[in-house]
Structures are given as structure tokens and as C-alpha cells.
Design an enzyme around this catalytic site. Structure first.
Site, short mmCIF file in Angstrom:
data_model
loop_
_atom_site.label_atom_id
_atom_site.label_comp_id
_atom_site.label_asym_id
_atom_site.label_seq_id
_atom_site.Cartn_x
_atom_site.Cartn_y
_atom_site.Cartn_z
N MET A 11 0.82 -1.32 -0.13
CA MET A 11 0.05 -0.05 0.10
C MET A 11 0.72 1.25 -0.03
SD MET A 11 -3.23 -0.98 -0.04
CE MET A 11 -4.11 0.36 0.40
N ASN B 186 11.52 3.20 5.50
CA ASN B 186 10.88 1.88 5.64
C ASN B 186 11.88 1.27 6.63
OD1 ASN B 186 8.88 -0.25 4.85
ND2 ASN B 186 10.72 -1.34 4.18
N VAL C 73 1.84 1.01 7.78
CA VAL C 73 2.35 -0.12 8.25
C VAL C 73 1.49 -1.12 8.91
CG1 VAL C 73 4.57 1.10 8.64
CG2 VAL C 73 2.68 1.02 10.48
N LYS C 74 1.83 -2.29 9.24
CA LYS C 74 0.93 -3.15 9.96
C LYS C 74 0.27 -2.49 11.09
CE LYS C 74 1.44 -7.66 11.70
NZ LYS C 74 2.64 -8.80 12.48
N SER D 111 -9.43 1.92 0.82
CA SER D 111 -9.87 0.76 0.63
C SER D 111 -9.56 1.03 -1.11
CB SER D 111 -11.34 0.39 0.78
OG SER D 111 -11.49 -0.55 -0.12
N LYS E 33 -14.04 2.42 7.72
CA LYS E 33 -13.53 1.41 6.88
C LYS E 33 -13.68 0.11 7.51
CE LYS E 33 -10.67 -0.46 4.11
NZ LYS E 33 -9.26 -1.28 4.51
N HIS F 150 -17.05 -1.26 6.23
CA HIS F 150 -16.80 -1.51 4.88
C HIS F 150 -16.13 -2.86 4.79
CE1 HIS F 150 -13.97 -1.91 1.41
NE2 HIS F 150 -14.66 -1.35 0.72
N ASN F 151 -15.31 -3.32 5.55
CA ASN F 151 -14.75 -4.84 5.36
C ASN F 151 -15.60 -5.74 5.64
OD1 ASN F 151 -12.44 -3.26 4.51
ND2 ASN F 151 -11.03 -4.50 5.99
N GLU G 241 -17.77 -6.62 3.13
CA GLU G 241 -16.97 -6.96 1.91
C GLU G 241 -16.99 -8.48 2.37
OE1 GLU G 241 -13.01 -5.16 1.35
OE2 GLU G 241 -12.15 -7.08 1.63
P1 NBP Z 1 2.62 -5.02 3.95
O1 NBP Z 1 2.66 -6.30 4.67
O2 NBP Z 1 3.00 -4.90 2.35
O3 NBP Z 1 3.72 -3.79 4.59
C1 NBP Z 1 3.92 -3.79 5.79
C2 NBP Z 1 4.74 -2.47 6.25
O4 NBP Z 1 4.72 -2.43 7.68
C3 NBP Z 1 6.11 -2.63 5.84
O5 NBP Z 1 6.30 -1.48 5.26
C4 NBP Z 1 6.89 -3.19 6.92
O6 NBP Z 1 8.22 -3.01 6.95
C5 NBP Z 1 6.14 -2.29 8.07
N1 NBP Z 1 6.45 -3.05 9.26
C6 NBP Z 1 6.06 -4.09 9.85
BR1 NBP Z 1 5.22 -5.48 8.91
N2 NBP Z 1 6.31 -4.05 11.06
C7 NBP Z 1 7.03 -3.16 11.30
C8 NBP Z 1 7.70 -2.52 12.54
N3 NBP Z 1 8.04 -3.42 13.43
N4 NBP Z 1 8.42 -1.33 12.68
C9 NBP Z 1 8.34 -0.65 11.41
N5 NBP Z 1 7.88 -1.16 10.19
C10 NBP Z 1 7.15 -2.22 10.27
O7 NBP Z 1 1.27 -4.31 4.32
P2 NBP Z 1 0.32 -3.36 3.27
O8 NBP Z 1 -0.44 -4.37 2.60
O9 NBP Z 1 1.11 -2.50 2.62
O10 NBP Z 1 -0.67 -2.68 4.27
C11 NBP Z 1 -0.17 -1.67 5.31
C12 NBP Z 1 -1.35 -1.31 5.93
O11 NBP Z 1 -2.45 -0.94 5.11
C13 NBP Z 1 -2.16 -2.22 7.06
O12 NBP Z 1 -2.57 -1.73 8.15
C14 NBP Z 1 -3.24 -3.03 6.01
O13 NBP Z 1 -4.13 -3.63 6.86
C15 NBP Z 1 -3.55 -1.78 5.48
N6 NBP Z 1 -4.32 -2.03 4.32
C16 NBP Z 1 -3.90 -2.94 3.27
C17 NBP Z 1 -4.72 -2.98 1.98
C18 NBP Z 1 -4.22 -4.05 1.22
O14 NBP Z 1 -5.10 -4.32 0.19
N7 NBP Z 1 -3.02 -4.65 1.24
C19 NBP Z 1 -5.95 -2.35 2.02
C20 NBP Z 1 -6.03 -1.45 2.76
C21 NBP Z 1 -5.35 -1.23 3.96
P3 NBP Z 1 9.36 -4.05 6.50
O15 NBP Z 1 9.42 -3.82 5.05
O16 NBP Z 1 10.51 -3.48 7.21
O17 NBP Z 1 8.64 -5.39 6.77
#
Ligand code: NBP
Length: 484
Positions: free
Chosen positions: A28, A47, A89-90, A143, A197, A200-201, A204
């Protein structure tokens, strides 16, 4: 200069401070960064895992107004005031951990924007903390997945109104557009954006489960293969069911596995995962006393699917009816389409009713028509019939439940015969349809002036002397009865 330093430096077009900061270059975060840059903003990104930042700046981020940082202090120093920092982030402790780090370097007018799927009560707590510490906090629901983040998601901001005023230009620009209007609107104070949100989920989850049940009926009763299912779903996509989820389902049926040449859907294990937003919706609905049975059943259905080994064992011991249908094939396909649409209307009605009660409970003043409006594009549940929901709430600001809107009333009246036929057929064929049947039970319960709850009250009085109200007395007085 080593390769790494060069990569970070290459992207600096000017030494000017950047418009926006973004932490978390996951799926995201990367796509939102590209979306904001495409819309004319310069960004600083950070990151936790440095190699991901490098790969991003070397790859899709190359040559763009994006600069990477390896430490949060430098990242903060290079943002224009008031700083606008997105966290992608998570959800959970990670967000708190990063906020604590940021608090060392940010100033009073700065804005921290959590765009992840945070639990709304965490957002409420973070809003209170930010006020105490004198900076602004926005919790925004986003979303649309990867594609939406890049091309334009549906955005549900909540939290500091002042922060919304200072960031809305960015958010409105990067959002999806429906009828040329941005799919982004301020939802309300503190956790309102993340709550919307979450619901919404939840919707979904119900929508996906309903589609999966329709698929299972057609596959098991009519023995349709993926090619036929692809054709049926692409037909449905032309009608009232037109939506992103119906569209991708048709495309899924048409897609084959590169290894075996089989339809990919037949090669995927029937065990569904979840990240928790459906469960939160269901839990909160229980907490505030709003019936959302189809959303809850969708969550339960994923749990049941996940105990695959246990189900396989049980399948050898527990018997049920053989699938049998001797009627007309096209009639059942048509009835399933109508049943799916009716059940879908009911599950959206449940979600919107939850939003309505939560709005009162948490004092948010949610605009339900506006919510339907911003869900029409960009998000996963985008669907043609959200126009109907939008109109329903715009025409009647005190609409208690969507089922009472004339369009819904009429549609359910005309579709319910097919809905009942499909539910009965599935039950008689031993096909599990928790979302289809719970939506029908919700509809039947909601339209019933009398329910058997009088007997429940009598039982409660019998064993617990809890008291009951009488049908022949208007006040709320509780009465007792001696049963022996
Ligand atoms: P990703 O799993 O692709 O990425 C997660 C991010 O969180 C990475 O940058 C990761 O860094 C970072 N992170 C983690 Br995990 N642990 C960390 C820590 N302890 N300290 C710092 N950074 C940390 O997730 P995403 O799919 O991009 O989702 C991001 C957010 O958006 C989540 O809350 C998700 O629920 C939400 N979201 C996702 C979607 C979707 O369709 N994917 C849609 C809407 C909302 P790293 O690279 O160092 O591991």
C-alpha cells in the site's frame, strides 16, 4: 560514494524539503507514494527494512520526486512544515512504536496520518494522546488494495478536523472519482474513519461469502465448470449485480493455472484466511447490540473453512443428501442471480444499520448517504447499486433501515420467491449457505411484527425472575408470574 548512498541521492531533484512523508513501503505504501507523486507532490519515504527502500527507489520510484531516508530524525527534518506524515504499516503495536519515535522530532502543528487498518478504538486513544501532546492525528481508512492505492482509492478520514482541513487537498486529489467527485470525505472525529473502513470490510466479507455460496450452488447442483461460471458471472456483471467483486469473480473463473492448465479456482485450497476486520465488525456489533448476522456468518464461514483437515475427517463420518435437481438449468441460474442480489441488499442493510447506531453511540454524526457516495469507486465493495443506497439516504435523512426504502422494498418483494427457492434447494441438497440463509432470516425477522421472543421472556422469568413487559400495558413496567 557507495552504491547505496548514490541510490538515495539520485532521486533528490532539489534539496528542498518535501511536501509529504510516508513510512512503510509495503504494497500500500509504495503505491500511495506513487499516487501522491503523480499528483504533483514531493515525498520523503522511510521503511524499516532499508533494502526495500533501495529496491523501490531503484525500481518504480526511480527518477521521481521521492527521496529515501534511513533514519526517522533525518526523514522528519526534511519535511515542509506543518509536517504531514503517512503511516502505512501493519496495524497494532507497530503504529504505536513508530508514533513514539516520531514524537521526538515533530512539532505542534504537525499531522500524523495512520492509513492502515487500525482498530478504531486504538485510533480514539491515539487521537486523545495527540491532543495531550499537542500535535494532530488522523486515522484514515483506505480501500482499494494495491491497484486502488496507485490509481485512486476510496478514502475515509477521521480524527482532528483541523488536520483534515490541512490535508484534504492531497486526499481529495489522490482519491478515486465517481461522477467526477472524489471518493473521500471527512467522516467524523477520533476513530470515525477507521470505524467506517472496518464496516466496509465487514460488508466485504458478507459480499464475498454470498458470491462464494452462489458459486457453490451452481457448481454442485448444476455441475457447472469454470468456463460456464465465467460466462454466467460476466452476464451478471451487465445487470443489477454489476460490481468489482462480480467482475473479478468472472475473471477468476476464466483464469487457468500455468502449471496444470486447470482452472486456477479448482487448484486453490478451500481454506480462507482473514486479517481481523470482519471479526472486529461482528464483535463491535455484538457490543453495541446491532444484528449483523450475514457479516458474522461470513466470518464464521472462514473459520469453518480453515479447519480443512477436521472437515475432511468428518466428511467420512457424517452423511447428508446427495445433490439432486431435475429442473430447468437456466431457471436456477436466474433464480440464483435474484437470490444473490436480494441477500446482498440485506447484508448492506445490516452494515448501514450498524453505522447508524454506532454514529449515535460514539457521537460521530455519520452521513450515511455520503458514505455510500464515496464507496461507489476505488474500494473493494464498489458496486452499481451503491447509487441506490446513496439516493435512499439522500432522499430520507432519517431512514432507519435500507429495507424500508421503496427501491429495496420493491426489489425484495420481487426477488424473494427466487431467494426462498434457492435457499430451500441448497438446504435440501446439503449445501452450506450461511450467508444466503442468515440474510433471509434477517429479512423475515425484520418484517415480522411478532416474533417468538415472548416465550424467551417467559423462560427468563421462569428460571431467573427477570421480569417481562405485558402486551396489554403501555408503560415499561416489569411484571412477574409464578409458574407453579
Ligand atoms: P505490507 O505487509 O505490504 O507492508 C507492511 C509494512 O509495515 C512494511 O513497510 C513493513 O516494513 C512495515 N512494518 C512491519 Br510489518 N513491522 C514493522 C515494525 N515493527 N516497524 C516498522 N515497520 C514495520 O502491508 P500493506 O498491505 O502495505 O498494508 C499496510 C497497511 O494498510 C496495513 O495496516 C493494512 O491492513 C492496510 N491495508 C492494506 C490493504 C491491502 O489491500 N493490502 C488495503 C487497505 C489497507 P518492512 O518492509 O521492514 O517489513
Amino acid at each position: 560514494m557507495d552504491d547505496e548512498k548514490k541510490i538515495f541521492k539520485d532521486n533528490v531533484k532539489t534539496m528542498e524539503k518535501k511536501d509529504i512523508g510516508l513510512i512503510g513501503l509495503g504494497v500500500m505504501g509504495q503505491n500511495l507514494t506513487l499516487n501522491m507523486e503523480r499528483n504533483g507532490y514531493s515525498l520523503a519515504v522511510y521503511n524499516r527494512t532499508k533494502s526495500k527502500t533501495m529496491a523501490f527507489l531503484r525500481g518504480v520510484g526511480k527518477g521521481k520526486a521521492i527521496i529515501g531516508y534511513n533514519n526517522i530524525e533525518e526523514f522528519c527534518k526534511n519535511l515542509k512544515p506543518p509536517r504531514k506524515i503517512f503511516l502505512m504499516v501493519k496495524a497494532g503495536n507497530v503504529v504505536d512504536h513508530i508514533i513514539t519515535e516520531l514524537e521526538k522530532y515533530i512539532d505542534s502543528a504537525d499531522i500524523v496520518i495512520d492509513g492502515g487498518n487500525s482498530y478504531f478504538m486504538d485510533t480514539q486513544r491515539r487521537c486523545v494522546d495527540s491532543e495531550k501532546k499537542n500535535y494532530h492525528f488522523l486515522g484514515i481508512g483506505i480501500s482499494g488494495g494495491e491497484e486502488g492505492a496507485l490509481r485512486g482509492p476510496s478514502i475515509m478520514p477521521g480524527g482532528s478536523e483541523e488536520a483534515w482541513e490541512n490535508t484534504k487537498e492531497i486526499l481529495l486529489k489522490i482519491a478515486a472519482k465517481a461522477d467526477n467527485q472524489p471518493c473521500c470525505s471527512y467522516m467524523g472525529s477520533n476513530g470515525a474513519g477507521h470505524y467506517v473502513k472496518m464496516v466496509h470490510n465487514g460488508i466485504e466479507y458478507a459480499d464475498m461469502q454470498l458470491i462464494a455460496e452462489a458459486y457453490f450452488i451452481l457448481k454442485n447442483v448444476l455441475k457447472l465448470d469454470a468456463t460456464e461460471l465465467a460466462r454466467i458471472f460476466s452476464e451478471w456483471q451487465k445487470g443489477e449485480l454489476n460490481s468489482y467483486l462480480i467482475q473479478i469473480t468472472g475473471e477468476i473463473f476464466a483464469s487457468t493455472d500455468s502449471e496444470t492448465g486447470q482452472p486456477i479456482v479448482d487448484m486453490i485450497l478451500d481454506s480462507a484466511s482473514q486479517k481481523g476486520t470482519g471479526k472486529w465488525t461482528s464483535q463491535n456489533a455484538l457490543e453495541i447490540g446491532v444484528p449483523v448476522p450475514s457479516i458474522s456468518e461470513a466470518v464464521h464461514a472462514r473459520f469453518l473453512s480453515a479447519i480443512k483437515n477436521e472437515r475432511v475427517e468428518a466428511s467420512h463420518l457424517l452423511s447428508g443428501p446427495e445433490s439432486h435437481y431435475s429442473g430447468d438449468k437456466n431457471l436456477l441460474i436466474d433464480a440464483t442471480q435474484k437470490a444473490l442480489y436480494a441477500a446482498k441488499l440485506c447484508s448492506y442493510a445490516q452494515g448501514f444499520s450498524l453505522l447508524e447506531i454506532a454514529s449515535i453511540k460514539y457521537n460521530w454524526n455519520l452521513d450515511l448517504g455520503k458514505i455510500a457516495e464515496i464507496w461507489r469507486e476505488g474500494c473493494i465493495i464498489r458496486a452499481k447499486f451503491l447509487n441506490r443506497i446513496m439516493t435512499a439516504f439522500h432522499e430520507n435523512h432519517v431512514l432507519k433501515n435500507l429495507l424500508l426504502d421503496p427501491y429495496f422494498t420493491k426489489t425484495l418483494e420481487s426477488n424473494q420467491k427466487d431467494w426462498r427457492f434457492v435457499v430451500t434447494l441448497a438446504i435440501n441438497n446439503g449445501i452450506p449457505i450461511p450467508a444466503f440463509s442468515s440474510a433471509l432470516a434477517y429479512f423475515d425477522g425484520y418484517r415480522s411484527a411478532k416474533l417468538p421472543a415472548n416465550l424467551i421472556q417467559a423462560q427468563r422469568e421462569y428460571f431467573g425472575a427477570h421480569g417481562f413487559k405485558r402486551v396489554d400495558k403501555k408503560n415499561n413496567q416489569l411484571f412477574h408470574h409464578h409458574f407453579q
